[in-house]
Design an enzyme around this catalytic site. Structure first.
Site, mmCIF file in Angstrom:
data_model
loop_
_atom_site.group_PDB
_atom_site.id
_atom_site.type_symbol
_atom_site.label_atom_id
_atom_site.label_comp_id
_atom_site.label_asym_id
_atom_site.label_seq_id
_atom_site.Cartn_x
_atom_site.Cartn_y
_atom_site.Cartn_z
ATOM 1 N N SER A 1 7.873 -33.438 50.683
ATOM 2 C CA SER A 1 8.556 -34.220 49.503
ATOM 3 C C SER A 1 8.261 -34.116 48.545
ATOM 4 O O SER A 1 7.688 -32.993 48.131
ATOM 5 C CB SER A 1 8.273 -35.801 49.357
ATOM 6 O OG SER A 1 7.392 -35.838 48.540
ATOM 7 N N ASP A 2 9.245 -33.937 47.749
ATOM 8 C CA ASP A 2 9.128 -33.303 46.261
ATOM 9 C C ASP A 2 8.556 -34.596 45.748
ATOM 10 O O ASP A 2 7.797 -36.024 46.101
ATOM 11 C CB ASP A 2 10.378 -33.347 44.983
ATOM 12 C CG ASP A 2 10.615 -31.961 44.441
ATOM 13 O OD1 ASP A 2 9.332 -32.718 43.893
ATOM 14 O OD2 ASP A 2 11.243 -31.061 43.898
ATOM 15 N N TYR A 3 7.991 -34.455 44.175
ATOM 16 C CA TYR A 3 7.222 -35.164 42.999
ATOM 17 C C TYR A 3 7.632 -37.067 43.295
ATOM 18 O O TYR A 3 8.977 -37.325 42.762
ATOM 19 C CB TYR A 3 7.139 -34.959 42.087
ATOM 20 C CG TYR A 3 6.048 -35.914 41.237
ATOM 21 C CD1 TYR A 3 4.367 -34.882 40.936
ATOM 22 C CD2 TYR A 3 6.245 -36.894 40.536
ATOM 23 C CE1 TYR A 3 3.569 -35.401 40.303
ATOM 24 C CE2 TYR A 3 4.884 -37.040 40.339
ATOM 25 C CZ TYR A 3 3.445 -36.272 39.653
ATOM 26 O OH TYR A 3 2.544 -37.578 39.378
ATOM 27 N N THR A 4 7.418 -37.665 43.909
ATOM 28 C CA THR A 4 7.756 -39.535 44.511
ATOM 29 C C THR A 4 9.085 -39.389 45.587
ATOM 30 O O THR A 4 10.163 -40.337 44.967
ATOM 31 C CB THR A 4 8.073 -40.371 43.210
ATOM 32 O OG1 THR A 4 9.074 -39.859 42.447
ATOM 33 C CG2 THR A 4 7.125 -40.040 42.350
ATOM 34 N N GLY A 5 9.964 -38.260 45.948
ATOM 35 C CA GLY A 5 11.274 -37.995 46.289
ATOM 36 C C GLY A 5 11.384 -39.269 47.213
ATOM 37 O O GLY A 5 12.548 -40.111 47.472
#
Length: 748
Positions: free
Chosen positions: A288-292
């Protein structure tokens, strides 16, 4: 020739490193499939889940902090990967803590944003795309991987392969612009450079294709914003570069923050399970992207973080970056029957596979070698490569009366907020590049080149964004006595990159006002731009005598600019993005569709009821593929091998290019096609080939291309990726505006 010599020197250097054994004891292990299966058979469900967890160290972060102590999590055995831990000493110590607390001694995976360099910084990616030189881009990634690997990094979150057509979107700086053909070449070059041909060598790192998918199409150019498009547009324009990275062997993917057609990418089974892992047979890991994952809640797609984690894993996300949803809730979701063991096993296996590929099970400390790190960082040949690639990235936008190149005996006033800058010149996303004293400013580059600067003055004049005018008068006084003025203008590095979208993309602050005051002096003015996106330069184009787009050129950027201004380097870059006349034209791109009422330009006698603006010409100020040289080129004798080809045949296209100016130079010859009639409407032009050639003064070369039915494929009305029989135009020229063309027919 110089860049080839650098490649050879670096090649020998890197080969030497790849043959060195780690200072740590290595162990012989079984083949990957057998080893990973055996390891997983010993793992508890919790141990499998914790492999999917990534948290950040105390280094650079690109989102909200997690609020947890990552060392404590490692001691509890709850982490499979760590972000932003860098340096051989630090990564070795963190790995030691992990291994001492890991029942099965599974090593951590260390990731960092190595976007356009690690310590030795190259031009921003948009600048490197201006080179139209995949070999140079591959070399930059190869050096970045070598330096990063020596600092204990296993994984970079690059390349960004998003197609971007709106200069308001700040992340255009990280990609290769508006065209998917050029984007494919740059994406593949980056993957090859980062990963090499053997990931177990200690000068390679995992590449990551991001952001999957269509992140660059965010509405209004606003970062993280909604995306909505047809599947045909998605597949024709935004997915090809991602597919090319899979074919090139990329080992990891990052899903995007945005939604497409109401479904956030992080929870999209269609994107991840169906297309990426199904259709394309991708066998690497998806992060995932950062906290996605957590953001699925804010999207209104998930009820809470627990539900978000379930949706993400079901969709095919294998690793949770920083959010903690997998760590905190996956076991209970499994116990409740909402997630299956097969889904968890698939994610865990993919993560263990890449750790195996990197050789971490043989030697978990193999990348964390302080001696190799000291020997590797900022090697002279790396810095020389940074200089040569920076010179390739510069784009000459205007040069009235051949004001450039400058003469060394001229009185020159160098002015502008970035004239002595060493901080911003390496750009955004510059990893561990030194911003305080190591990078070369334009002032330092000029001093290095001229040696004697008695005829040269350097004045800031104004700041980048400030409204202060207290330095302007002194700069104007010095400029009065000059033969020529060189203004070094542009953006701050943090005005591009993540979360920095803008509705105004003019020169910020008082810079344009300062240029207007300089204009009143009646001296020729050269404008040099340091920036991370296309700017609106209509006034500057009308009032400056020369404009050189330097982007953010990296560690040796000042030297590259100075050598170009004084003619030691003849600029040959071409624009990977169209420059708008004003922001109201955005999004803007050359390969648009025609309307039923196409605008034919100002010469069209019946232009009122056409698709156009009434207050500005619809065309870009500078089109895709545009870039001048200190010399001139003449195109002639365009030929095609036939006016009709079958699907199994190839069309040969050739053109003669002559250097008609007074300098040796390089030209990037570009080939475009147009499918005149299709089962669905087709773009007015599409780039299908380019070649960079060296031409001595007066020399002529014949440049040849081939076109096959493979180059003519698109998603038809039946959503089949195939070429259709019919009539085509083929164009060859110096940029996307070329009208030099021939016609051919594709027949069964």
């Amino acid at each position: 020739m110089k860049i080839r010599l650098i490649i050879l020197l670096i090649g020998f250097s890197l080969f030497g490193y790849s043959q060195k054994k780690s200072v740590n004891k290595t162990v012989k292990i079984k083949p990957k499939a057998e080893f990973v299966d055996e390891l997983m058979s010993k793992m508890t469900i919790e141990e499998k889940i914790y492999q999917t967890v990534q948290f950040t160290s105390d280094g650079t972060v690109t989102g909200p902090k997690s609020g947890v102590n990552f060392i404590t999590l490692i001691q509890q055995g709850k982490v499979g990967s760590i972000l932003n831990a860098t340096g051989a000493k630090e990564t070795r110590e963190i790995q030691r803590i992990n291994l001492e607390n890991s029942r099965l001694k599974i090593p951590l995976l260390f990731g960092h944003d190595v976007i356009h360099g690690y310590k030795t910084i190259f031009p921003i990616n948009l600048g490197m795309a201006s080179s139209f030189d995949p070999k140079a881009v591959e070399l930059a990634a190869r050096i970045a991987a070598t330096e990063a690997a020596s600092g204990g990094v296993h994984w970079t979150f690059a390349p960004m392969v998003d197609i971007a057509r709106d200069a308001r979107w700040s992340r255009v700086s990280e990609g290769s612009g508006e065209d998917n053909f050029l984007g494919i070449q740059m994406a593949v070059a980056n993957v090859k450079g980062f990963q090499g041909d053997d990931l177990s060598k200690t000068n390679t790192i995992l590449a990551c294709a991001k952001h999957f998918a269509a992140y660059g199409a965010a509405e209004a150019g606003r970062d993280y914003n909604t995306v909505d498009m047809s599947e045909r547009v998605l597949r024709d324009t935004y997915l090809p570069a991602f597919k090319a990275t899979v074919d090139a062997g990329v080992k990891t993917f990052m899903v995007a923050f945005n939604e497409i057609a109401g479904v956030p990418s992080t929870g999209s089974k269609f994107l991840i399970r169906d297309v990426l892992k199904g259709e394309w047979k991708f066998d690497g890991l998806v992060v995932s992207d950062y906290t996605g994952i957590n953001e699925l809640v804010a999207h209104g797609f998930a009820t809470d973080n627990k539900n978000a984690g379930e949706l993400a894993l079901q969709a095919g996300v294998d690793m949770d970056m920083v959010g903690g949803a997998f760590m905190n809730y996956m076991k209970s979701s499994y116990d409740e029957g909402k997630l299956t063991l097969a889904q968890i096993d698939d994610a865990c296996k993919r993560i263990l596979d890449v750790k195996y590929d990197l050789g971490l099970f043989e030697d978990p400390y193999r990348y964390s070698d302080e001696k190799r790190e000291k020997e590797t960082i900022y090697k002279p040949e790396f810095l020389e490569a940074s200089l040569e690639i920076a010179k390739k990235s510069l784009v000459l936008l205007k040069n009235n009366n051949n004001i450039l190149p400058l003469k060394t005996n001229q009185k020159i006033a160098f002015v502008g907020p970035l004239v002595s800058d060493e901080f911003n010149i390496i750009g955004s996303w510059a990893a561990l590049g030194d911003r305080s004293g190591f990078a070369t400013s334009v002032k330092e580059g000029v001093t290095n080149y001229l040696k004697n600067v008695s005829n040269v003055t350097f004045d800031q004049g104004v700041e980048i964004q400030s409204a202060k005018r207290d330095l302007m008068q002194r700069a104007l006084e010095n400029a009065k006595n000059a033969d020529v003025i060189v203004a070094i203008m542009g953006e701050k590095e943090n005005m591009t990159g993540e979360a920095a979208s803008q509705t105004k993309i003019d020169l910020p602050g008082l810079q344009k006002e300062f240029l207007a005051e300089l204009k009143k002096l009646g001296k020729p003015i050269v404008l040099v731009l340091l920036n991370g996106r296309p700017l609106t330069l209509t006034w500057e184009n009308e009032n400056m005598d020369a404009i050189l787009e330097a982007w953010w050129p990296g560690t040796r950027g000042g030297d590259a600019i100075a050598q170009t201004l004084f003619g030691a380097n003849n600029p040959n870059g071409k624009l990977p993005m169209s420059f708008p006349r004003n922001v109201g034209q955005l999004p803007l791109y050359y390969n648009h569709k025609n309307t039923g009422r196409p605008y034919l330009g100002l010469t069209d006698p019946e232009q009122k009821y056409k698709s156009r603006y009434t207050d500005v010409d619809s065309s870009p100020l500078y089109p895709f593929g545009f870039g001048l040289s200190y010399t001139t080129f003449e195109y002639s004798n365009m030929k095609i091998s036939s006016d009709k080809i079958k699907f199994i045949e190839k069309l040969k296209v050739s053109v003669d290019v002559k250097n008609t100016g007074n300098y040796d130079g390089q030209e990037i010859v570009q080939l475009y096609i147009r499918d005149l009639v299709g089962s669905v409407t087709r773009p007015v032009k599409e780039l299908k080939g380019f070649e960079k050639i060296n031409l001595k003064k007066g020399e002529t070369k014949t440049v040849s291309f081939e076109i096959s039915s493979e180059d003519l494929k698109f998603y038809t009305i039946e959503m089949k990726n195939e070429a259709e029989a019919g009539n085509f135009e083929v164009f060859v020229g110096e940029n996307s505006n070329t009208d030099r063309k021939a016609n051919f027919e594709l027949v069964h």
